[in-house]
Write an enzyme that holds these catalytic residues in place. Structure first.
Site, PDB file in Angstrom:
ATOM      1  CD  GLU A  22     -27.365 -25.187 -70.044  1.00  0.00           C
ATOM      2  OE1 GLU A  22     -26.376 -24.547 -69.606  1.00  0.00           O
ATOM      3  OE2 GLU A  22     -27.516 -25.471 -71.246  1.00  0.00           O
ATOM      4  N   PRO A  43     -27.663 -39.713 -73.610  1.00  0.00           N
ATOM      5  CG  PRO A  43     -29.727 -40.473 -72.839  1.00  0.00           C
ATOM      6  CD  PRO A  43     -28.343 -40.173 -72.396  1.00  0.00           C
ATOM      7  CG  ASP A 250       4.869 -16.467 -24.440  1.00  0.00           C
ATOM      8  OD1 ASP A 250       5.927 -16.993 -24.791  1.00  0.00           O
ATOM      9  OD2 ASP A 250       4.790 -15.382 -23.852  1.00  0.00           O
ATOM     10  CE  LYS A 272       7.878 -16.131 -20.094  1.00  0.00           C
ATOM     11  NZ  LYS A 272       7.867 -15.132 -21.096  1.00  0.00           N
ATOM     12  N   GLY A 303       0.775 -13.277 -25.467  1.00  0.00           N
ATOM     13  CA  GLY A 303      -0.630 -13.048 -25.153  1.00  0.00           C
ATOM     14  C   GLY A 303      -0.811 -11.633 -24.639  1.00  0.00           C
ATOM     15  N   GLY A 304      -1.968 -11.047 -24.887  1.00  0.00           N
ATOM     16  CA  GLY A 304      -2.277  -9.714 -24.360  1.00  0.00           C
ATOM     17  C   GLY A 304      -1.352  -8.659 -24.909  1.00  0.00           C
ATOM     18  CB  THR A 333      -3.601  -5.739 -21.442  1.00  0.00           C
ATOM     19  OG1 THR A 333      -3.063  -6.546 -20.408  1.00  0.00           O
ATOM     20  CG2 THR A 333      -4.598  -4.747 -20.868  1.00  0.00           C
ATOM     21  CB  ALA A 334      -5.726 -10.402 -19.754  1.00  0.00           C
ATOM     22  CG  MET A 385       0.138 -14.468 -14.079  1.00  0.00           C
ATOM     23  SD  MET A 385       1.867 -14.027 -14.215  1.00  0.00           S
ATOM     24  CE  MET A 385       1.811 -12.257 -14.131  1.00  0.00           C
ATOM     25  N   GLY A 414     -11.036 -15.290 -21.144  1.00  0.00           N
ATOM     26  CA  GLY A 414     -11.823 -14.158 -21.623  1.00  0.00           C
ATOM     27  C   GLY A 414     -11.672 -13.908 -23.112  1.00  0.00           C
TER      28      GLY A 414
HETATM   29  N1  SAH Z   1       0.767  -9.922 -21.270  1.00  0.00           N
HETATM   30  C1  SAH Z   1      -0.486 -10.505 -20.883  1.00  0.00           C
HETATM   31  C2  SAH Z   1      -0.491 -11.018 -19.478  1.00  0.00           C
HETATM   32  C3  SAH Z   1       0.450 -12.142 -19.210  1.00  0.00           C
HETATM   33  S1  SAH Z   1       0.337 -12.706 -17.558  1.00  0.00           S
HETATM   34  C4  SAH Z   1      -1.601  -9.466 -21.074  1.00  0.00           C
HETATM   35  O1  SAH Z   1      -1.320  -8.286 -21.307  1.00  0.00           O
HETATM   36  O2  SAH Z   1      -2.762  -9.849 -20.991  1.00  0.00           O
HETATM   37  C5  SAH Z   1      -0.752 -14.061 -17.704  1.00  0.00           C
HETATM   38  C6  SAH Z   1      -2.062 -13.781 -17.013  1.00  0.00           C
HETATM   39  O3  SAH Z   1      -2.876 -12.962 -17.826  1.00  0.00           O
HETATM   40  C7  SAH Z   1      -2.902 -15.016 -16.781  1.00  0.00           C
HETATM   41  O4  SAH Z   1      -2.487 -15.697 -15.611  1.00  0.00           O
HETATM   42  C8  SAH Z   1      -4.272 -14.431 -16.623  1.00  0.00           C
HETATM   43  O5  SAH Z   1      -4.442 -13.890 -15.346  1.00  0.00           O
HETATM   44  C9  SAH Z   1      -4.230 -13.265 -17.587  1.00  0.00           C
HETATM   45  N2  SAH Z   1      -4.860 -13.615 -18.903  1.00  0.00           N
HETATM   46  C10 SAH Z   1      -4.284 -13.593 -20.103  1.00  0.00           C
HETATM   47  N3  SAH Z   1      -5.167 -13.900 -21.078  1.00  0.00           N
HETATM   48  C11 SAH Z   1      -6.335 -14.118 -20.457  1.00  0.00           C
HETATM   49  C12 SAH Z   1      -7.638 -14.461 -20.906  1.00  0.00           C
HETATM   50  N4  SAH Z   1      -7.918 -14.654 -22.203  1.00  0.00           N
HETATM   51  N5  SAH Z   1      -8.614 -14.596 -19.976  1.00  0.00           N
HETATM   52  C13 SAH Z   1      -8.344 -14.398 -18.662  1.00  0.00           C
HETATM   53  N6  SAH Z   1      -7.153 -14.069 -18.200  1.00  0.00           N
HETATM   54  C14 SAH Z   1      -6.151 -13.921 -19.070  1.00  0.00           C
END
Ligand code: SAH
Length: 465
Positions: A22, A43, A250, A272, A303-304, A333-334, A385, A414
């Site tokens: 099968e 066979p 970035d 960056k 990012g964020g 945002t972060a 930052m 995070g």
């Molecule tokens: N535009 C982004 C921030 C850029 S500034 C936002 O809205 O999140 C970059 C800073 O964001 C880093 O130095 C750190 O302090 C923070 N950051 C961004 N992503 C992060 C993450 N996953 N964990 C912790 N801090 C973070």
């Protein structure tokens, strides 16, 4: 990636299947669908295979398997329940450089068979690299429900018009957009509902009605990619990322998020990193303008959130000045992401009635902020930052009235599987950063709400080794 997915052309090629039960018959059926010439070495034969033999669809060799049976074959499959024979087939195939699959014995295979969804000419293959055939089948079942049965016919329509459309459109970007329109619109619906002739006619009319020489107008989508976990993207972000011709991203954009950009999109890294940008900001602004003016759909991925310490404002300012159309897609945002994933509510009726987002970026070796406004009771302060200025931040907050025992947290990377959360107070935070070798990106959260983490933490990723 443990295995490279490829699609093999077996039309008219000899393939050997060893075994006549099968399981073998299922493999034979796939090979026949792919147009292969199949010889079965066994066979005894199952009912189904006997039938195929009698119809002349497959050849049958009832002798015991011998290595020479594989001479001239393009592919071999062993599907017997005799391990010694399976090994023999595997060895003979390998000696001849022929790809071989042995059912249920991955160690003897040089290729594995995926789970497939067949809407020929559209074929989707799913593999878990042999880890879990059941999971592969479940994924397949899900895909089955989202891929309309008419996709195969739709692909045939595209194939029939492909050259014509290619000739009609001068610019590839316009051509791609034309096809996206066709594949997602009325013409596709005609195909799904079985009205192929009408679809043909409508497609021809659409080509005739479109100016193929027109220079395409580009656009820039400024998109917040969130803090790292790709599940935190918005639907809109994902949709636009899937349409991109080029993505400018970035360092903060996580690999898992970048992975979701259209695979064929060109990728440009804009850096960056602290203090040394891969591309200076002004050049990034002009790069976006230039790409859009070439008619491309540009995703500027950050990012964020793009409007929170993201210089998003500066970038679209240049676009606006140059008359380039743009859209902005917010991201998590972060501060929001790190707070949620570390179990630290940024506001709380008992502990914090306001929250402030500030940049702790060092300028000329110091952090210039309105310290009296930050050193307030009932307030959470989030520093972006702030890692390099952590000593100054803690010192100034204490100097302006916050107790040295005020709680504070560091959240590194995070929302990702590498998230690390360290808590302490304003006095201990700088030495924690040093001792635990905390690295960017890290967010600093200051305020009584940090104490809630003890009870509210829920996201504790463990990284498997
Ligand atoms: N535009 C982004 C921030 C850029 S500034 C936002 O809205 O999140 C970059 C800073 O964001 C880093 O130095 C750190 O302090 C923070 N950051 C961004 N992503 C992060 C993450 N996953 N964990 C912790 N801090 C973070």
């Amino acid at each position: 990636m443990d295995f490279l997915p490829i699609f093999l052309n077996l039309k008219g090629r000899s393939c050997a299947v060893v075994g006549g039960g099968e399981v073998a018959s299922r493999k034979v059926s796939l090979l026949l669908n792919a147009g292969a010439q199949v010889t079965i070495h066994a066979p005894e034969l199952s009912e189904t295979i006997r039938h195929w033999v009698s119809e002349g669809k497959v050849r049958h060799n009832p002798q015991a398997f011998s290595a020479e049976a594989l001479d001239g074959c393009a592919l071999a499959i062993a599907a017997t329940d005799d391990r010694a024979v399976n090994r023999q087939v595997s060895d003979a195939a390998k000696a001849r450089g022929i790809p071989v699959n042995v059912v249920d014995q991955p160690d003897l295979c040089t290729f594995i068979m995926p789970s497939i969804i067949d809407r020929s000419p559209v074929v989707v293959a799913v593999s878990t690299g042999g880890a879990s055939p059941v999971l592969a089948r479940l994924i397949r079942a899900r895909l089955e429900t989202v891929i309309p049965a008419g996709y195969g016919r739709l692909a045939q329509l595209v194939a029939a018009f492909r050259d014509k459309v290619k000739q009609h459109f001068k610019y590839p970007a316009r051509r791609r957009r034309f096809w996206e329109d066709v594949l997602q619109g009325q013409i596709a619906e005609l195909v799904y509902s079985g009205q192929e002739a009408a679809a043909h006619k409508a497609l021809q009319e659409k080509i005739d009605a479109t100016d193929g020489e027109k220079i395409p107008v580009g656009v820039v989508y400024l998109i917040g990619g969130g803090p790292g976990d790709p599940d935190l993207l918005t639907f809109r972000a994902l949709r636009l990322m899937q349409e991109a011709d080029v993505v400018v991203y970035d360092r903060l954009v996580s690999p898992a998020v970048l992975e979701l950009v259209r695979r064929d999109a060109e990728r440009i890294y804009a850096g960056k990193e602290r203090d040394h940008h891969a591309i200076p900001q002004e050049d990034i602004n002009h790069l976006l303008v230039r790409l859009a003016k070439e008619g491309k759909r540009v995703v500027r991925l950050k990012g964020g959130d793009p409007f929170i310490f993201g210089r998003g404002g500066e970038e679209i300012d240049t676009l606006a000045a140059e008359g380039v159309p743009f859209q902005v897609v917010p991201g998590i945002t972060a501060a929001a992401g790190c707070a949620a994933y570390s179990g630290i509510p940024l506001t709380h009726r008992d502990y914090a009635h306001s929250v402030v987002f500030v940049t702790g970026h060092l300028q000329d070796g110091t952090v210039n902020l309105n310290w009296p406004a930050l050193a307030q009771p009932d307030q959470t302060v989030v520093f972006y930052m702030g890692l390099h200025g952590v000593g100054i931040i803690c010192r100034e907050l204490i100097r302006h009235g916050l107790a040295p025992s005020t709680s504070a947290a560091l959240v590194q990377q995070g929302t990702t599987r590498n998230q690390r959360v360290l808590t302490g107070d304003l006095e201990s935070l700088p030495s924690i950063v040093e001792q635990a070798q905390v690295k960017a990106p890290t967010l600093i959260i200051v305020g009584d709400v940090v104490r809630l983490r003890e009870r509210l933490k829920w996201f504790e990723p463990t990284v498997a080794n």
